[in-house]
Design an enzyme around this catalytic site. Structure first.
Site, short mmCIF file in Angstrom:
data_model
loop_
_atom_site.label_atom_id
_atom_site.label_comp_id
_atom_site.label_asym_id
_atom_site.label_seq_id
_atom_site.Cartn_x
_atom_site.Cartn_y
_atom_site.Cartn_z
N CYS A 297 0.80 -1.24 0.00
CA CYS A 297 0.00 0.00 0.00
C CYS A 297 0.83 1.29 0.00
O CYS A 297 0.59 2.17 -0.82
CB CYS A 297 -1.00 0.04 1.15
SG CYS A 297 -1.33 -1.51 1.96
N ARG A 326 6.46 -11.58 5.33
CA ARG A 326 5.93 -11.42 6.69
C ARG A 326 6.55 -12.46 7.60
O ARG A 326 6.65 -13.63 7.25
CB ARG A 326 4.40 -11.54 6.68
CG ARG A 326 3.81 -10.42 5.85
CD ARG A 326 2.35 -10.25 6.03
NE ARG A 326 1.89 -9.20 5.11
CZ ARG A 326 0.63 -9.03 4.75
NH1 ARG A 326 -0.30 -9.83 5.23
NH2 ARG A 326 0.31 -8.06 3.93
N HIS A 348 -4.74 -0.93 -5.32
CA HIS A 348 -5.29 0.16 -4.51
C HIS A 348 -6.02 1.12 -5.41
O HIS A 348 -5.46 1.59 -6.39
CB HIS A 348 -4.17 0.84 -3.72
CG HIS A 348 -3.56 -0.10 -2.73
ND1 HIS A 348 -2.44 -0.84 -3.01
CD2 HIS A 348 -3.97 -0.48 -1.50
CE1 HIS A 348 -2.17 -1.62 -1.98
NE2 HIS A 348 -3.07 -1.43 -1.04
ZN LIG Z 1 -3.22 -2.33 0.78
#
Ligand SMILES: [Zn+2]
Ligand SMILES: [Zn+2]
Length: 612
Positions: A297, A326, A348
């Site tokens: 993002c 992650r 997005h």
């Molecule tokens: Zn995102």
């Protein structure tokens, strides 16, 4: 909510009684066995015991047999309440495991001590006199409830043996845990066992290895898959499909780096909200800290804010197959379902408030298109809304209201059933989660769409409105697959590795019957890949066929068998007679052996199958 219903069901009582029945059998078969706890669980029940002699999987049929015999005695199951702790103690010492008293009562006495003061101390006993006139008896300290008689425990099976620490604490003694399951009807039990078998057969970790899709190597590290050629083809087929669909819907592709300065994640707030999922940071010689990307993002936001945007530019839909990392706990890694490095089909959307409904609808429509194409026909969506009582949510209540109205309207307009889950929203906005049912009826949490008011605020995103004043856009995060890894894990299990033709990594394999047919086999494969001609036939399709040649010096039967196990959709068999007659033998994964077909006809069938 479902859990509660289960705990109140007859099935729950039945399984609890099955656990007691197993315990009774154990006390008879393993004199001196110490019983610990034996509750019903999601798919059955277990009992933890400490046995003087080891209990192994191969002993389970014998225990089952004894349970059946005890069930046939139709022992009534009766609740008894001790009037005080002393009496309870006496019951445990005298009778708990057939009067063996003190030596076997250790765990039950500890459990008795844990019963809170003032709570009734209840026991459940079952008793019968057998044909030989012997008393068969069992009593257990237990909160219940149970069914009325052991005769009701009819359809059960003991499943496995495992180790378990007393009270789940590694400092305590390791006990033996015996797992079993029980159902109301024979059919339900059989169905359950069949589903388990099927699930094992479809396990994507095993199929992934056997079909040559991907592997994990300890030298590379846990949760970091290596994609093999066939798995990579599958990835590319899926991502090409989605990329094309996105182009059609006005998405703009972008590519962003795998690491970024710490400053980016300070601005986004992830450094606080997402820290525990980030890999350890790295520092360069100028003492600048870099972070391995856990989310795409903030990068897309940087692209949005790199220039002045007008209301006419919106919506802007930035899309990337973005690989993120992650730091999942190693104990939580599970095949492709939870990995440490994976690729999101991320996007997005930066939209004006008046565009939210249409854009949301577009996203949900895209998701439905994707699922239909993948052959995942059963799914439901869950709308995560704000918990009105909590104050952890940011943003104006009016925004939340608008977003939720837009999402619900979008679902209604698309005829999509949804369930509302209050308190399930992200702290920055409501979201829609996609839960897919696979061929075995199991739920998989897949893609998600989230409305976000937070990041536009943090990054002070703007566009110039019709009124020439700056306004704040709304962000939508969305990933229809969730991740390529997870989606391929699901598809592998859903199709048990037999992917539909358009997805299959290898769509056809040519099998020369003998060495002297090898040359022709390779020429046929070349033609099917769209190069040159073979037997006067040319490939007439926009994409090359993914075809390989199995020219190993093995018998034809062996080659057929092995390619069947590889779930290749079509086998093309080439021998002397075919070369003479201009035919090819066709074996179809679903339709079986179709015999020799004129070459042009066989090729036409392949093209039609690809088109459909
Ligand atoms: Zn995102
Ligand atoms: Zn019990």
């Amino acid at each position: 909510m479902q859990q509660q219903a289960y705990e109140e069901s007859r099935l729950y009582r039945l399984r609890h009684s099955a656990a007691h029945l197993m315990a009774q059998a154990l006390t008879e078969l393993y004199p001196g066995v110490k019983l610990a706890i034996g509750p019903p669980i999601e798919n059955g029940f277990y009992y933890d015991v400490e046995s003087p002699e080891p209990i192994r999987e191969e002993d389970l049929p014998k225990i089952e047999q004894r349970m059946r015999e005890l069930a046939n005695l139709k022992q009534p199951i009766v609740r008894r309440v001790a009037s005080n702790r002393q009496e309870a103690r006496a019951i445990i010492l005298s009778d708990c495991t057939l009067g063996q008293g003190e030596q076997t009562a250790e765990y039950k006495l500890e459990l008795l001590e844990a019963v809170p003061e003032g709570e009734p101390i209840s026991f459940y006993e079952q008793e019968a006199i057998d044909k030989q006139g012997r008393r068969r008896y069992f009593i257990d300290l237990c909160r219940g409830p149970h069914v009325e008689s052991t005769a009701e425990v009819k359809h059960f099976k003991l499943m496995s043996v495992a180790g378990a620490y007393w009270r789940g604490d590694a400092r305590n003694k390791m006990l033996t845990r015996l797992y079993g399951t029980a159902f109301e009807t024979k059919e339900e039990l059989e169905q359950y066992l069949h589903r388990l078998e099927e699930a094992k057969r479809r396990d994507h970790r095993i199929l992934g290895r056997d079909l040559g899709l991907f592997l994990f190597s300890p030298r590379v590290g846990p949760g970091l898959p290596l994609w093999l050629p066939k798995g990579t083809v599958l990835r590319e087929v899926l991502s090409d499909f989605l990329k094309e669909e996105q182009l059609r819907r006005g998405y703009l592709p972008v590519v962003t780096p795998h690491i970024a300065s710490r400053r980016l994640y300070e601005k986004s707030g992830h450094i606080i909200t997402f820290k525990e999922k980030m890999f350890p940071f790295m520092e360069d010689e100028e003492k600048e800290t870099f972070i391995l990307k856990p989310m795409n993002c903030p990068f897309h936001i940087e692209i949005y804010s790199s220039q002045m945007r007008s209301y006419r530019d919106l919506p802007i839909r930035l899309a990337e197959f973005g690989t993120v990392y992650r730091y999942e706990q190693s104990g939580e890694l599970a095949g492709m379902l939870r990995v440490r490095g994976f690729t999101q089909d991320d996007s997005h959307l930066f939209v004006r408030p008046d565009q939210l409904l249409d854009e949301f609808k577009g996203v949900v429509d895209l998701m439905m298109t994707v699922l239909a194409k993948l052959g995942l026909r059963e799914y439901r969506v869950r709308l995560g809304t704000r918990d009105e009582a909590s104050d952890k949510y940011i943003g104006h209540p009016q925004n939340w209201e608008d977003a939720q109205t837009a999402i619900e309207q979008a679902c209604r307009d698309l005829g999509l059933e949804y369930e509302v889950s209050p308190g399930d929203a992200a702290f920055y906005g409501p979201k829609l989660d996609l839960i897919v049912k696979d061929a075995l009826g199991r739920d998989w949490q897949m893609g998600t769409v989230q409305v976000d008011y937070n990041l536009p605020e943090r990054f002070e995103l703007e566009y110039i409105g019709e009124d020439s004043k700056p306004h704040r856009p709304i962000m939508i995060h969305r990933a229809p697959f969730g991740s390529l890894e997870r989606m391929i894990g699901l598809l592998t299990e859903h199709y048990a590795g037999a992917f539909p033709m358009w997805m299959a990594p290898v769509q056809a394999v040519v099998l020369p019957i003998a060495d002297r047919h090898n040359e022709a086999a390779h020429a046929l494969a070349e033609m099917l890949r769209g190069r040159g001609e073979f037997g006067g036939v040319r490939w007439q399709f926009s994409l090359p066929l993914r075809v390989s040649v199995d020219d190993r010096r093995e018998s034809l039967n062996k080659k057929i068998r092995e390619n069947q196990l590889q779930k290749v959709p079509v086998m093309l068999i080439l021998g002397d007679r075919d070369l003479e007659n201009g035919t090819v033998g066709v074996r179809h994964r679903e339709h079986g052996d179709l015999g020799p077909k004129p070459l042009a006809e066989a090729v036409q069938t392949l093209v039609e199958e690809l088109r459909s």
